[in-house]
Enzyme design. Structure first.
Site, PDB file in Angstrom:
ATOM      1  N   GLN A 279       0.818  -1.219   0.000  1.00 19.37           N
ATOM      2  CA  GLN A 279       0.000   0.000   0.000  1.00 19.37           C
ATOM      3  C   GLN A 279       0.860   1.282   0.000  1.00 19.37           C
ATOM      4  O   GLN A 279       0.485   2.287  -0.605  1.00 19.37           O
ATOM      5  CB  GLN A 279      -0.922  -0.016   1.215  1.00 19.37           C
ATOM      6  CG  GLN A 279      -2.208   0.707   0.965  1.00 19.37           C
ATOM      7  CD  GLN A 279      -3.182   0.525   2.116  1.00 19.37           C
ATOM      8  OE1 GLN A 279      -2.867   0.847   3.259  1.00 19.37           O
ATOM      9  NE2 GLN A 279      -4.359   0.023   1.812  1.00 19.37           N
ATOM     10  N   GLU A 363      12.323  30.945 -15.810  1.00 19.24           N
ATOM     11  CA  GLU A 363      11.091  31.684 -16.144  1.00 19.24           C
ATOM     12  C   GLU A 363      10.313  32.096 -14.890  1.00 19.24           C
ATOM     13  O   GLU A 363       9.091  32.168 -14.880  1.00 19.24           O
ATOM     14  CB  GLU A 363      10.247  30.900 -17.151  1.00 19.24           C
ATOM     15  CG  GLU A 363      11.076  30.647 -18.423  1.00 19.24           C
ATOM     16  CD  GLU A 363      10.297  30.428 -19.667  1.00 19.24           C
ATOM     17  OE1 GLU A 363       9.167  30.921 -19.743  1.00 19.24           O
ATOM     18  OE2 GLU A 363      10.843  29.791 -20.575  1.00 19.24           O
TER      19      GLU A 363
HETATM   20  N1  CAA Z   1       2.151  41.838 -18.466  1.00 20.97           N
HETATM   21  C1  CAA Z   1       2.303  43.140 -18.794  1.00 20.97           C
HETATM   22  N2  CAA Z   1       2.797  44.074 -17.933  1.00 20.97           N
HETATM   23  C2  CAA Z   1       3.155  43.645 -16.694  1.00 20.97           C
HETATM   24  C3  CAA Z   1       3.020  42.318 -16.293  1.00 20.97           C
HETATM   25  C4  CAA Z   1       2.482  41.382 -17.232  1.00 20.97           C
HETATM   26  N3  CAA Z   1       2.340  40.097 -16.914  1.00 20.97           N
HETATM   27  N4  CAA Z   1       3.482  42.201 -15.030  1.00 20.97           N
HETATM   28  C5  CAA Z   1       3.859  43.420 -14.634  1.00 20.97           C
HETATM   29  N5  CAA Z   1       3.659  44.296 -15.646  1.00 20.97           N
HETATM   30  C6  CAA Z   1       3.901  45.733 -15.621  1.00 20.97           C
HETATM   31  C7  CAA Z   1       3.138  46.369 -14.460  1.00 20.97           C
HETATM   32  O1  CAA Z   1       1.818  46.690 -14.838  1.00 20.97           O
HETATM   33  C8  CAA Z   1       3.964  47.596 -14.156  1.00 20.97           C
HETATM   34  O2  CAA Z   1       3.634  48.604 -15.065  1.00 20.97           O
HETATM   35  P1  CAA Z   1       3.643  50.171 -14.585  1.00 20.97           P
HETATM   36  O3  CAA Z   1       5.031  50.421 -14.021  1.00 20.97           O
HETATM   37  O4  CAA Z   1       3.370  50.928 -15.849  1.00 20.97           O
HETATM   38  O5  CAA Z   1       2.586  50.288 -13.546  1.00 20.97           O
HETATM   39  C9  CAA Z   1       5.385  47.134 -14.478  1.00 20.97           C
HETATM   40  O6  CAA Z   1       5.277  45.993 -15.338  1.00 20.97           O
HETATM   41  C10 CAA Z   1       6.169  46.765 -13.252  1.00 20.97           C
HETATM   42  O7  CAA Z   1       5.448  45.769 -12.539  1.00 20.97           O
HETATM   43  P2  CAA Z   1       5.870  45.341 -11.069  1.00 20.97           P
HETATM   44  O8  CAA Z   1       5.922  46.564 -10.195  1.00 20.97           O
HETATM   45  O9  CAA Z   1       5.006  44.223 -10.659  1.00 20.97           O
HETATM   46  O10 CAA Z   1       7.389  44.862 -11.317  1.00 20.97           O
HETATM   47  P3  CAA Z   1       8.503  44.358 -10.329  1.00 20.97           P
HETATM   48  O11 CAA Z   1       9.757  45.054 -10.654  1.00 20.97           O
HETATM   49  O12 CAA Z   1       7.989  44.386  -8.915  1.00 20.97           O
HETATM   50  O13 CAA Z   1       8.735  42.834 -10.779  1.00 20.97           O
HETATM   51  C11 CAA Z   1       8.259  40.511 -11.064  1.00 20.97           C
HETATM   52  C12 CAA Z   1       7.745  41.964 -11.019  1.00 20.97           C
HETATM   53  C13 CAA Z   1       6.995  39.701 -11.251  1.00 20.97           C
HETATM   54  C14 CAA Z   1       8.952  40.074  -9.783  1.00 20.97           C
HETATM   55  C15 CAA Z   1       9.214  40.363 -12.269  1.00 20.97           C
HETATM   56  O14 CAA Z   1      10.431  41.031 -12.038  1.00 20.97           O
HETATM   57  C16 CAA Z   1       9.485  38.919 -12.617  1.00 20.97           C
HETATM   58  O15 CAA Z   1       8.674  38.249 -13.252  1.00 20.97           O
HETATM   59  N6  CAA Z   1      10.673  38.388 -12.225  1.00 20.97           N
HETATM   60  C17 CAA Z   1      11.101  37.082 -12.646  1.00 20.97           C
HETATM   61  C18 CAA Z   1      11.869  37.187 -13.915  1.00 20.97           C
HETATM   62  C19 CAA Z   1      11.897  35.893 -14.678  1.00 20.97           C
HETATM   63  O16 CAA Z   1      10.924  35.157 -14.761  1.00 20.97           O
HETATM   64  N7  CAA Z   1      13.039  35.644 -15.325  1.00 20.97           N
HETATM   65  C20 CAA Z   1      13.169  34.504 -16.155  1.00 20.97           C
HETATM   66  C21 CAA Z   1      14.227  34.731 -17.145  1.00 20.97           C
HETATM   67  S1  CAA Z   1      13.916  33.975 -18.691  1.00 20.97           S
HETATM   68  C22 CAA Z   1      14.315  32.356 -18.563  1.00 20.97           C
HETATM   69  O17 CAA Z   1      14.436  31.806 -17.512  1.00 20.97           O
HETATM   70  C23 CAA Z   1      14.410  31.667 -19.861  1.00 20.97           C
HETATM   71  C24 CAA Z   1      15.016  30.319 -19.866  1.00 20.97           C
HETATM   72  O18 CAA Z   1      16.161  30.101 -19.504  1.00 20.97           O
HETATM   73  C25 CAA Z   1      14.242  29.199 -20.390  1.00 20.97           C
END
Ligand code: CAA
Length: 382
Positions: A279, A363
């Site tokens: 189990q 991501e």
């Molecule tokens: N779509 C459109 N606009 C968005 C949004 C979205 N999903 N999310 C936020 N925004 C906009 C907001 O509306 C805001 O606009 P204004 O300044 O005009 O009001 C602006 O972006 C800033 O938003 P936040 O204040 O929320 O931004 P933040 O600096 O606090 O950061 C975060 C937000 C979510 C932490 C972001 O920095 C984040 O996603 N970090 C993680 C980064 C990441 O995923 N990196 C991966 C790299 S790629 C990778 O990994 C590829 C690979 O190897 C396969």
């Protein structure tokens, strides 16, 4: 949300499943062992239309929908998680922002060869000091005549060693914070673009990543993607799509780990019976199956919302978070079911365990997904 597949989605699923079982899975262990980029599989994915799944036919894509993309990503990733991420970067981190933000001329020039799979793309957001804090960009694009000159370093760039085309994020007006970030489309073979040695990674070893260095790299104004100063929104909206791809990759890894463990548990005998009949093991497998199904439903929901052009920031983050944590839990328990055999490379359990980890990191880490979900509670959503 209708859970039945259309004829087109079913046909794609059948084709990709055959490809994954016959051509990808037999190579996966060796690709991982040799840290070898699967150029021959990428070429086959291009032939099958898997490098530009959601790109319209007018730009040489397969003209399918986000659900088809999830189905294909799960199948390829179940066979080889490295091959899965090579495909997902090209589709969701490169073709997707070009589709959403590029001008007609840019689509003709840059998108078409990427969607055909003749060229490979990469996405250059992360830097040595800008990973989770993506707005802390140090790479600078300085206006020079009618173009820009770029200086800086990008980190952990998946497909970096092989890429022909890149989506690059730079700071153009540092005093404006995230409103000073501009995205560019970059020729990765251009002067002033160099690549560091490939990263030596725990998992997804057949997918290569590296640092990319920009030294006096010149781009013209028509390489700006979207509007100057609006690059952060390009990045965030691209990741909304990318996170669906990584959720589907995690789903594939989880399914592969589960299937291997279930088969093993049906063969292996201890104390006079198959271990699946104990189990403790049967319940572990039951939980795995249920959690994989839950992750798939969340992933399909995010894809469905994207296909309806609804805001799916929260749903993509939920799908990526749940699927990646499920993949890690399932891969860990699958290895446990294999016992000593799980710890050696003769069986696939250790590879799934190593491959699963990155899905909680790239991501957007699990912590960032929780932040995005929490922030969505405070926002009005359309
Ligand atoms: N779509 C459109 N606009 C968005 C949004 C979205 N999903 N999310 C936020 N925004 C906009 C907001 O509306 C805001 O606009 P204004 O300044 O005009 O009001 C602006 O972006 C800033 O938003 P936040 O204040 O929320 O931004 P933040 O600096 O606090 O950061 C975060 C937000 C979510 C932490 C972001 O920095 C984040 O996603 N970090 C993680 C980064 C990441 O995923 N990196 C991966 C790299 S790629 C990778 O990994 C590829 C690979 O190897 C396969």
């Amino acid at each position: 949300m209708d859970l039945s597949l259309s004829d087109v989605q079913q046909a794609l699923l059948d084709t990709v499943r055959q490809f994954a079982i016959r051509e990808v899975k037999p190579l996966a262990a060796a690709l991982d062992r040799e840290h070898r980029f699967p150029a021959e599989l990428v070429a086959r994915m291009a032939e099958l239309g898997l490098m530009g799944i959601e790109v319209p036919e007018a730009y040489d894509g397969a003209d399918l929908d986000p659900i088809a993309y999830v189905l294909a990503m799960e199948e390829v990733s179940a066979a080889c998680a490295s091959t899965g991420v090579i495909m997902s970067v090209n589709n969701s981190l490169v073709c997707d922002p070009l589709l959403k933000f590029a001008t007609e001329a840019q689509k003709q020039q840059w998108l078409r060869p990427l969607a055909r799979g003749e060229k490979l793309g990469c996405f250059m957001l992360s830097e040595p000091n800008a990973g989770s804090d993506a707005a802390a960009q140090k790479t600078r694009a300085i206006k020079d005549g009618d173009g820009y000159v770029i200086q800086g370093v990008k980190n952990w760039i998946t497909n970096g060693p092989q890429a022909d085309t890149g989506i690059l994020f730079t700071m153009t007006e540092p005093e404006k914070g995230n409103h000073g970030i501009t995205a560019f489309i970059v020729d990765m073979h251009g002067e002033g673009v160099t690549r560091g040695p490939k990263d030596d990674k725990l998992g997804i070893r057949a997918s290569h990543s590296c640092q990319i260095f920009f030294t006096d790299h010149r781009v013209s104004a028509d390489q700006v993607l979207g509007e100057p100063g609006k690059g952060f929104k390009v990045a965030m909206s691209t990741l909304d799509c990318g996170r669906i791809g990584i959720a589907a990759q995690a789903l594939g890894i989880a399914r592969a780990a589960f299937e291997a463990a279930a088969e093993y548990a049906g063969d292996r005998q201890t104390f006079g019976k198959r271990i699946i009949d104990h189990q403790a093991i049967g319940f572990m497998l039951a939980d795995m199956l249920m959690e994989i199904d839950a992750a798939r439903l969340l992933t399909l929901r995010a894809a469905w919302m994207k296909s309806r052009k609804l805001n799916h920031t929260r749903e993509s983050a939920m799908a990526k978070l749940f699927a990646s944590e499920t993949a890690n839990k399932v891969a860990k328990n699958a290895l446990q079911i294999f016992g000593g055999n799980g710890y050696v490379t003769e069986y696939p359990a250790e590879r799934h365990f190593r491959d699963a980890k990155i899905t909680e990191i790239y991501e957007g880490t699990s912590e960032i997904q929780r932040l995005v979900i929490a922030a969505s509670l405070l926002k009005s959503r359309k």
